[in-house]
Scaffold this motif. Structure first.
Motif, PDB file in Angstrom:
ATOM      1  N   LEU A 458     101.548  67.600-159.930  1.00  0.00           N
ATOM      2  CA  LEU A 458     100.252  67.326-159.318  1.00  0.00           C
ATOM      3  C   LEU A 458      99.211  68.300-159.853  1.00  0.00           C
ATOM      4  N   LEU A 459      98.063  67.766-160.266  1.00  0.00           N
ATOM      5  CA  LEU A 459      96.972  68.607-160.763  1.00  0.00           C
ATOM      6  C   LEU A 459      95.681  68.225-160.061  1.00  0.00           C
ATOM      7  N   LEU A 467      89.690  69.721-165.069  1.00  0.00           N
ATOM      8  CA  LEU A 467      91.030  69.150-164.954  1.00  0.00           C
ATOM      9  C   LEU A 467      91.669  68.993-166.328  1.00  0.00           C
ATOM     10  N   GLY A 468      90.891  68.528-167.307  1.00  0.00           N
ATOM     11  CA  GLY A 468      91.423  68.402-168.660  1.00  0.00           C
ATOM     12  C   GLY A 468      91.815  69.742-169.241  1.00  0.00           C
ATOM     13  N   LEU A 474      98.472  73.854-169.150  1.00  0.00           N
ATOM     14  CA  LEU A 474      99.829  73.667-168.637  1.00  0.00           C
ATOM     15  C   LEU A 474     100.747  73.116-169.725  1.00  0.00           C
ATOM     16  N   ALA A 475     100.236  72.207-170.541  1.00  0.00           N
ATOM     17  CA  ALA A 475     101.038  71.672-171.647  1.00  0.00           C
ATOM     18  C   ALA A 475     101.440  72.791-172.599  1.00  0.00           C
ATOM     19  N   SER A 476     100.504  73.653-172.922  1.00  0.00           N
ATOM     20  CA  SER A 476     100.807  74.775-173.824  1.00  0.00           C
ATOM     21  C   SER A 476     101.850  75.695-173.215  1.00  0.00           C
ATOM     22  N   ALA A 522      94.668  65.973-171.038  1.00  0.00           N
ATOM     23  CA  ALA A 522      93.720  66.916-171.629  1.00  0.00           C
ATOM     24  C   ALA A 522      92.724  66.207-172.532  1.00  0.00           C
ATOM     25  N   ARG A 523      93.140  65.082-173.129  1.00  0.00           N
ATOM     26  CA  ARG A 523      92.240  64.304-173.988  1.00  0.00           C
ATOM     27  C   ARG A 523      91.390  63.320-173.178  1.00  0.00           C
TER      28      ARG A 523
END
Length: 688
Positions: A458-459, A467-468, A474-476, A522-523
């Protein structure tokens, strides 16, 4: 499962460091801070003349022979996510940059601990301190600002004595709230006081630390022969080339809990405080600003005794280390006396983070503390920047110390875990020492190769752009070696983040899947549109409920882990300085103007007090615009003094639009005033 220390190893009196956050020169976060420390980076900034002049420096001063254009500078120290913390534009602009920075640092520290910053652990105390600032001095002597928002409001928004109460109020923390002040040792003293409060049961969690932002502008300093500042803009503690310190800005906050509670609740334990002590030199030194040997020694000995350990059990000492001639000599003498049990070995490393950052005043001790925790976590000793040869007058050859001059693995001692001492000394004689120990070992998370099933991440954020940014961070983090398990990531995101208006979710079966979907977010793309996998329909239903604004229930297992913190996206609000003030001009009293003009003037007063460009929105209420009781008191006073309107303060407690409020204020004027005046209300309070 976390392995607890063996019985008799200080579990009952040990304090866990469960979260940390810091903004330091050259380091917007602790990952950057560690990289700079490990790489031996000097993060002091040398300004050009053009940079100084563009920031309002005095041309005559900066062209003087003894001016040093260097500082531990903190970029964007005036940026603040005001709406997130409930401040309107007027309040946020008046709020001291120190307060702004400390609020954001405290928020991030709680997130680092895996706790929702607006729903932290019960009975959380706050122990913090700060420095004197240019903004505070300018604000409290500016008659225009006092006339605009009220003298009391100016003081509450700028005085450093309100640093702790603002954190407690805006984050809803109901433990003790103390603003600490012991000069340069402020933030490490705050850590000590938090430790004592936890041990005494005064609170069950605590934020501790400090902040120093004397100015947000690019400024150097004037070097005086025999003074404390370096002649060349470099700080070289304990070195033969040492010539003094360099000023700097920064902030650091740590989250502390009793170790037994942290272990029971599955907290992320970054290090353990085994003991601490505070002393004062009293009258046993040559002058008020001079340090003293005996009580520095006593602070170290008492802290290790409180830990049930001997100073010789240390492998490293993070010293105060200002690189001043008198300060370094006295600190070395005190430390040598305290660590005499290790004499002859020279196995204890010594260093000072001031070589990297300069002297951060009230934030100096917490910067050193966080550095030491990071070294314990990574089992690595980092260098004192610019170390060449020890100063011949400091007696290193007759001490147990050696200056750490390069990054090296921290060898495991023959007995017990890795341990370090952290010292801080304040002008006026307050000495602090804290004993740190490596965290107890934690069993590795279950391998993603055999996942238990898909997880719901959840974000949320205040804006889609933020948010992006959060999704990308978080992905990194999940791509890095040693990243937390997906289950622990999901657990921390659900329990350790404040739900905000702009929301998204990801359902993923493993870290690689999560990274791919987070990168889509993110995109700016929808990461929830893929067909539901078998078994994850319930999670997707929860995710859809989350998107509609519901609070998703969570009772599943998991541990709190370190994840990227909320990326604040506030504006640059600037700061006041004494040179920018202009004399206050008295305005004509508008008491006799026509009602249409009077309503316009009243609306303008409301707009100014609430930080609005104008009162144009017919649906905007006083509270929605950020109004509170202090602003109401100010407005009652302004309406009386400037318009001769005696308005009842209860008017500001009603759910009125600003347009309705302005009309009712005019009605009070036309009716000849109100018996429910501010004086009557204050009289009632006094009677109670």
């Amino acid at each position: 499962m976390t392995e607890t220390p063996a019985a008799g190893e200080g579990l009952d009196s040990a304090i866990a460091v469960v979260g940390m956050s810091g903004r330091f020169p050259g380091a917007p976060d602790l990952d950057a801070y560690w990289n700079n420390l490990a790489d031996g980076v000097c993060s002091l900034t040398d300004f050009t003349e053009d940079e100084l002049l563009a920031d309002g420096a005095d041309p005559q001063e900066i062209r003087g022979r003894d001016y040093v254009p260097t500082k531990g500078f903190l970029p964007d120290a005036d940026r603040f996510d005001a709406e997130l913390f409930g401040f309107n534009r007027t309040e946020a602009t008046a709020l001291d940059p120190q307060h702004r920075l400390l609020l954001q640092t405290a928020w991030t520290a709680l997130e680092d601990a895996g706790y929702d910053p607006l729903a932290g652990p019960p009975r959380t105390g706050v122990y913090v301190g700060g420095a004197v600032t240019e903004h505070m001095l300018a604000a409290q002597t500016d008659p225009r600002l006092a006339a605009s928002i009220g003298a009391l409001q100016v003081r509450i928004l700028t005085d450093r004595e309100f640093l702790a109460p603002w954190v407690s109020y805006r984050l809803g923390l109901d433990g003790p709230s103390l603003t600490v002040q012991t000069a340069c040792s402020t933030s490490l003293t705050a850590v000590h006081l938090a430790v004592q409060a936890l041990l005494l049961g005064e609170c069950d969690a605590a934020l501790a630390g400090g902040v120093a932002v004397d100015t947000v502008r690019k400024r150097g300093y004037v070097h005086y022969q025999g003074g404390i500042f370096s002649p060349d803009g470099r700080c070289r503690p304990f070195d033969e080339q040492a010539g003094g310190t360099v000023p700097g800005n920064g902030a650091g906050v740590v989250v502390l809990r009793r170790l037994s509670d942290a272990l029971a609740d599955g907290d992320r334990i970054r290090a353990v405080i085994r003991g601490s002590a505070v002393t004062n030199d009293g009258a046993t030194k040559v002058g008020f600003t001079a340090p003293g040997v005996d009580q520095q020694t006593a602070a170290i000995v008492e802290a290790w005794a409180a830990a049930g350990l001997d100073p010789a059990d240390a492998q490293y000492l993070e010293a105060h280390g200002t690189a001043t001639q008198l300060g370094d000599r006295i600190e070395m003498a005190a430390a040598t006396a305290a660590f005499k049990g290790a004499m002859g070995s020279r196995n204890i490393g010594i260093g000072s983070v001031k070589s990297n950052l300069g002297h951060l005043d009230a934030a100096a001790g917490v910067a050193a503390f966080i550095k030491s925790v990071l070294m314990l976590e990574r089992e690595t000793l980092v260098p004192t920047v610019g170390a060449t040869r020890p100063h011949p007058e400091l007696g290193f050859e007759d001490s147990p110390f050696h200056v750490v001059d390069r990054t090296v693995p921290w060898a495991r001692p023959e007995r017990g875990p890795r341990r370090a001492g952290v010292s801080s000394v304040g002008i006026g004689g307050t000495n602090v020492h804290v004993v740190l120990e490596q965290a107890p070992p934690v069993a590795p998370p279950a391998a993603d190769a055999a996942p238990a099933g898909p997880e719901l991440l959840l974000l949320s954020a205040r804006t889609r752009e933020t948010l992006g940014d959060l999704a990308g961070r978080l992905a990194s983090a999940l791509r890095r070696p040693g990243a937390p398990s997906l289950a622990d990531t999901a657990h921390t995101l659900r329990l350790g983040r404040t739900p905000m208006a702009v929301r998204a979710y990801v359902v993923a079966g493993d870290r690689a899947d999560a990274v791919a979907r987070l990168q889509e977010l993110a995109r700016g793309r929808d990461a929830t549109s893929a067909p539901a996998d078998a078994g994850d329909g319930e999670l997707r239903a929860l995710g859809e409920a989350w998107l509609t604004g519901e609070q998703v229930p969570w009772t599943g297992p998991g541990r709190r882990v370190g994840l990227p913190a909320y990326p604040f996206a506030g504006d640059s609000l600037g700061a006041l300085d004494l040179s920018s003030r202009v004399p206050h001009e008295e305005q004509p009293t508008p008491g006799g103007q026509p009602s249409d003009d009077l309503e316009t003037a009243v609306r303008a007063l409301l707009a100014e007090a609430l930080g609005l460009d104008a009162v144009d929105d017919p649906e905007m209420t006083y509270f929605a615009a950020g109004g509170d009781s202090l602003t109401a008191v100010h407005l009652v006073g302004c309406l009386r003094d400037d318009f001769d309107i005696d308005v009842p303060i209860t008017l500001f407690l009603e759910q009125l639009t600003l347009h309705e409020m302005a009309r009712q204020i005019i009605a009070v004027k036309e009716a000849g005033g109100s018996e429910d005046s501010l004086d009557a209300l204050l009289a009632e309070f006094e009677a109670e």
